[in-house]
Design an enzyme around this catalytic site. Sequence first.
Site, PDB file in Angstrom:
ATOM      1  N   ASP A  92       6.346  14.736 -46.859  1.00 10.44           N
ATOM      2  CA  ASP A  92       7.579  15.713 -46.299  1.00 10.44           C
ATOM      3  C   ASP A  92       7.152  17.011 -47.087  1.00 10.44           C
ATOM      4  OD1 ASP A  92       8.474  13.703 -44.769  1.00 10.44           O
ATOM      5  OD2 ASP A  92       9.908  12.980 -46.422  1.00 10.44           O
TER       6      ASP A  92
HETATM    7  N1  URA Z   1       8.085   8.634 -47.452  1.00  7.09           N
HETATM    8  C1  URA Z   1       9.038   9.773 -47.355  1.00  7.09           C
HETATM    9  O1  URA Z   1      10.285   9.565 -47.289  1.00  7.09           O
HETATM   10  N2  URA Z   1       8.782  11.253 -47.430  1.00  7.09           N
HETATM   11  C2  URA Z   1       7.233  11.234 -47.873  1.00  7.09           C
HETATM   12  O2  URA Z   1       6.910  12.343 -47.734  1.00  7.09           O
HETATM   13  C3  URA Z   1       6.632  10.038 -48.168  1.00  7.09           C
HETATM   14  C4  URA Z   1       7.021   8.759 -48.106  1.00  7.09           C
END
Ligand code: URA
Length: 245
Positions: free
Chosen positions: A102
């Site tokens: 993310d």
């Molecule tokens: N899980 C999440 O919630 N975000 C990420 O970026 C990776 C794994």
Amino acid sequence: MRLDKFLGDHNIGTRKQIKEYVKNGRCSINGVVAKKADIHVDENKDEISFDGKVLSYSKFHYFMLYKPQGVVSATTDGRNKTVLDLLADENVRGLSPAGRLDIDTEGLLLLTDDGELIHRLLSPKKHVDKVYEVHIRKELSDGNIRQLEDGIDIGDTKDDGTPDLTLPAKVEIKGMDEDGRPVIHLIIHEGRFHQVKRMLEAVGNEVLFLKRLSMGPLCLDESLVPGKYRELSDKELKILGVKEK
Ligand code: URA
């Protein structure tokens, strides 16, 4: 292979430019200036240099990036800086990130043009483990840990409409961060959308900081600072099962 193909694979230029560069005497083979771009070279034996720099032949390229927050794990984006923008100096075509983090997640991201390796790391059937450092709002109870480890309903459903629980995971309690927030390591074997955040939400908690530490046998090089990257070492390629670079 043809010399112009070899030079093209090194992103020296277009076929037309390469022809011109070779004509201008910028490329040497075993110390002898090449005269034509369409001659054949042995990429495994010949020493080929361009502007005095020896080029080694790599079919594929592999980079470990410490993805910083605020950058998207996409190859293009109309609004935000992408992870490829951070590797722009490499001028390597066809690089893709192996999975997504993310925008507010940091940590290990592998970028490569080796589609087979990406497939192997991301295939849901392979269950490659990923370790995340997670700073959370409040402490987990024993019951929460059991739920996270056994598999939990994060809102996904199977084709028949029943909850698609997460696969068994592992929680390790790590202590507190400098703001007094609990820190855990969460080891998961899938890569569902926002998985870590949704898992913590499902036990009434909240992720405040998220960092990926490893993916399969590949660990984040902690000597990298956020935004920096390096090529994978031969040892790392070997543990990832890359046979031919
Ligand atoms: N899980 C999440 O919630 N975000 C990420 O970026 C990776 C794994």
